[in-house]
Design a protein around this motif. Structure first.
Motif: not given
Length: 276
Positions: A163-172, A241-252
């Motif tokens: 869920m909202s995973g950092g699946v590629d660390i290289r950009p960060f 694969y699921i995507t929908r409106p939402g941000a990196h937060n507890g509600d999502y």
């Protein structure tokens, strides 16, 4: 004594909730690799029966979270009853990313989760002690950790989610203590390339791992999740694969975790049409 219909219904609902409340414990699990106790939440069905074998889902928290995070989320622990499975929520340290750090020997969370914790749970609970009875998922750093551990240990986990995973660390390269665990990207690029999920897909053998990825469209990890989805498609690796409106937060995540647990339940209970 008279009772209004609404009052009777309220009492019934309270009783129902009590009947279906999972038993939740916070325990210390010793890690020989790190020589310390790790706080771990374990939820079992309320009518847990040691004569039965139960599947287990391991839930990994994010960078700023801890072992208690999922227990505080509404309705999560109760799914142990609903789906008749165990939920195990280990503490993953602050910014461990669930690696065995080549920089800091006090961070060996891959060894802890994929080996030591598995052995401890199978010894102390009545589990299905094989990959077909184990799933792992997590949010943010834990989403990376779940996929990372499942891909590397396909003999241990049969299903993995993120869920909202950092699946590629290289950009960060400057975020979330990643450099503290692997060394700076500019100095040790091979470590970053080797230990980022999107570069590990070649390790996945056909029909060995069920995968579910979920990320909101306003999440700062959305692009890397989209890239992972496309790479999985390119390699013909089945996944949800699921995507929908939402941000990196507890509600999502409060919403996403229920899809993850349903996915795990279906993995445990439904026959796999891809396997004979």
């Amino acid at each position: 004594m008279r009772m209004k219909k609404g009052g009777l219904m309220a009492v019934f609902l309270v009783l129902l909730l009590r009947v279906s409340a999972a038993k939740v414990d916070t325990l210390d699990v010793f890690s020989p690799a790190m020589n310390k106790n790790i706080k771990t939440v374990v939820a079992v069905p309320d009518h847990y029966d040691r004569s039965k074998k139960y599947p287990v889902v391991y839930l990994l928290h994010g960078y700023s979270g801890n072992y208690a995070g999922y227990a505080k989320m509404k309705g999560v622990m109760e799914t142990a009853d609903q789906y008749q499975m165990l939920l195990v929520c280990p503490d993953g340290g602050y910014g461990s990313w669930y690696w065995d750090s080549p920089v800091d020997p006090s961070f060996k969370y891959e060894t802890f989760v994929a080996k030591e914790l598995i052995a401890w749970v199978d010894k102390n609970y009545s589990t299905i002690p094989k990959a077909s009875g184990r799933g792992i998922t997590g949010l943010s750093m834990g989403g990376h950790g779940a996929l990372y551990l499942a891909i590397k240990h396909s003999d241990v986990f049969g299903a993995a989610g993120s869920m909202s995973g950092g699946v590629d660390i290289r950009p960060f390269p400057n975020n979330w203590d990643i450099a503290k665990r692997l060394g700076r990207y500019a100095e040790f690029p091979e470590r970053w390339e080797k230990n980022t999920v999107i570069n590990m897909l070649y390790l996945i053998q056909p029909n060995t791992l069920k995968i579910m990825i979920d990320c909101g469209t306003e999440d700062f990890f959305y692009k890397v999740n989209e890239n992972l989805h496309r790479e999985l498609l390119l390699r013909n690796i089945p996944h949800d694969y699921i995507t929908r409106p939402g941000a990196h937060n507890g509600d999502y995540w409060q919403n996403a975790i229920q899809y993850q647990l349903l996915f795990m339940h279906r993995f445990f209970t439904e026959p796999d049409p891809g396997k004979k």
